[in-house]
Structure formats: structure tokens, C-alpha cells
Design a protein around this motif. Sequence first.
Motif, PDB file in Angstrom:
ATOM      1  N   ASN A   4       0.790  -1.221   0.000  1.00 55.32           N
ATOM      2  CA  ASN A   4       0.000   0.000   0.000  1.00 55.32           C
ATOM      3  C   ASN A   4       0.829   1.280   0.000  1.00 55.32           C
ATOM      4  O   ASN A   4       0.284   2.356   0.123  1.00 55.32           O
ATOM      5  CB  ASN A   4      -0.967   0.016   1.187  1.00 55.32           C
ATOM      6  N   GLU A   5       2.157   1.189  -0.130  1.00 45.81           N
ATOM      7  CA  GLU A   5       2.998   2.381  -0.132  1.00 45.81           C
ATOM      8  C   GLU A   5       2.953   3.061  -1.497  1.00 45.81           C
ATOM      9  O   GLU A   5       3.244   2.447  -2.513  1.00 45.81           O
ATOM     10  CB  GLU A   5       4.427   2.035   0.255  1.00 45.81           C
ATOM     11  N   ARG A   6       2.577   4.327  -1.506  1.00 46.18           N
ATOM     12  CA  ARG A   6       2.422   5.078  -2.756  1.00 46.18           C
ATOM     13  C   ARG A   6       3.771   5.505  -3.331  1.00 46.18           C
ATOM     14  O   ARG A   6       3.955   5.523  -4.544  1.00 46.18           O
ATOM     15  CB  ARG A   6       1.536   6.304  -2.494  1.00 46.18           C
ATOM     16  N   PHE A   7       4.744   5.863  -2.478  1.00 48.27           N
ATOM     17  CA  PHE A   7       6.032   6.360  -2.945  1.00 48.27           C
ATOM     18  C   PHE A   7       7.156   5.411  -2.577  1.00 48.27           C
ATOM     19  O   PHE A   7       7.180   4.849  -1.492  1.00 48.27           O
ATOM     20  CB  PHE A   7       6.307   7.751  -2.365  1.00 48.27           C
ATOM     21  N   LYS A   8       8.097   5.265  -3.502  1.00 53.64           N
ATOM     22  CA  LYS A   8       9.247   4.392  -3.316  1.00 53.64           C
ATOM     23  C   LYS A   8      10.501   5.246  -3.433  1.00 53.64           C
ATOM     24  O   LYS A   8      10.636   6.027  -4.396  1.00 53.64           O
ATOM     25  CB  LYS A   8       9.225   3.318  -4.398  1.00 53.64           C
ATOM     26  N   THR A   9      11.421   5.152  -2.477  1.00 50.77           N
ATOM     27  CA  THR A   9      12.686   5.873  -2.541  1.00 50.77           C
ATOM     28  C   THR A   9      13.640   5.080  -3.428  1.00 50.77           C
ATOM     29  O   THR A   9      13.960   3.935  -3.129  1.00 50.77           O
ATOM     30  CB  THR A   9      13.290   6.042  -1.131  1.00 50.77           C
ATOM     31  N   VAL A  10      14.089   5.704  -4.527  1.00 57.18           N
ATOM     32  CA  VAL A  10      14.994   5.016  -5.453  1.00 57.18           C
ATOM     33  C   VAL A  10      16.423   5.535  -5.346  1.00 57.18           C
ATOM     34  O   VAL A  10      17.348   4.933  -5.882  1.00 57.18           O
ATOM     35  CB  VAL A  10      14.503   5.116  -6.915  1.00 57.18           C
TER      36      VAL A  10
END
Length: 60
Positions: A4-10
Motif C-alpha cells: 500500500n505504499e504510494r512512494f518508493k525511494t529510489v
Amino acid sequence: MAKNERFKTVYSQGTVDVTQILVDTETGVNYVFRKVANAGGITLLLDKDGKPVISPIENS
């Protein structure tokens, strides 16, 4: 990453002075987040033509 996490740290650099690139997992739009001490901000990551950088969306 939780489903359910909308943002991913790349990308992430620094501990006190932090620079991160985040990807919206629903749209693929990239954002730059910058934090220095107690202040921070976020903005779109733009390419050389001034258009938003959009990453392919992973279907997992």
C-alpha cells in the motif's frame, strides 16, 4: 516495500543534509526531496526539456 505504499525511494544521499528521489508507484512520476536541518521541500524531477521524469511502473 509494503503493497500500500504510494512512494518508493529510489535514491538517497546524506544523513543531516538529505537528498532523495522518490517515485510515485501509481503514476511513475519522479520527485526530488531535499532536507537540511529542520527545513525540507519536494518538487518534480524534470528532464532537460522541462518535462517530468516518468519511470516505468513495476507490476509486482
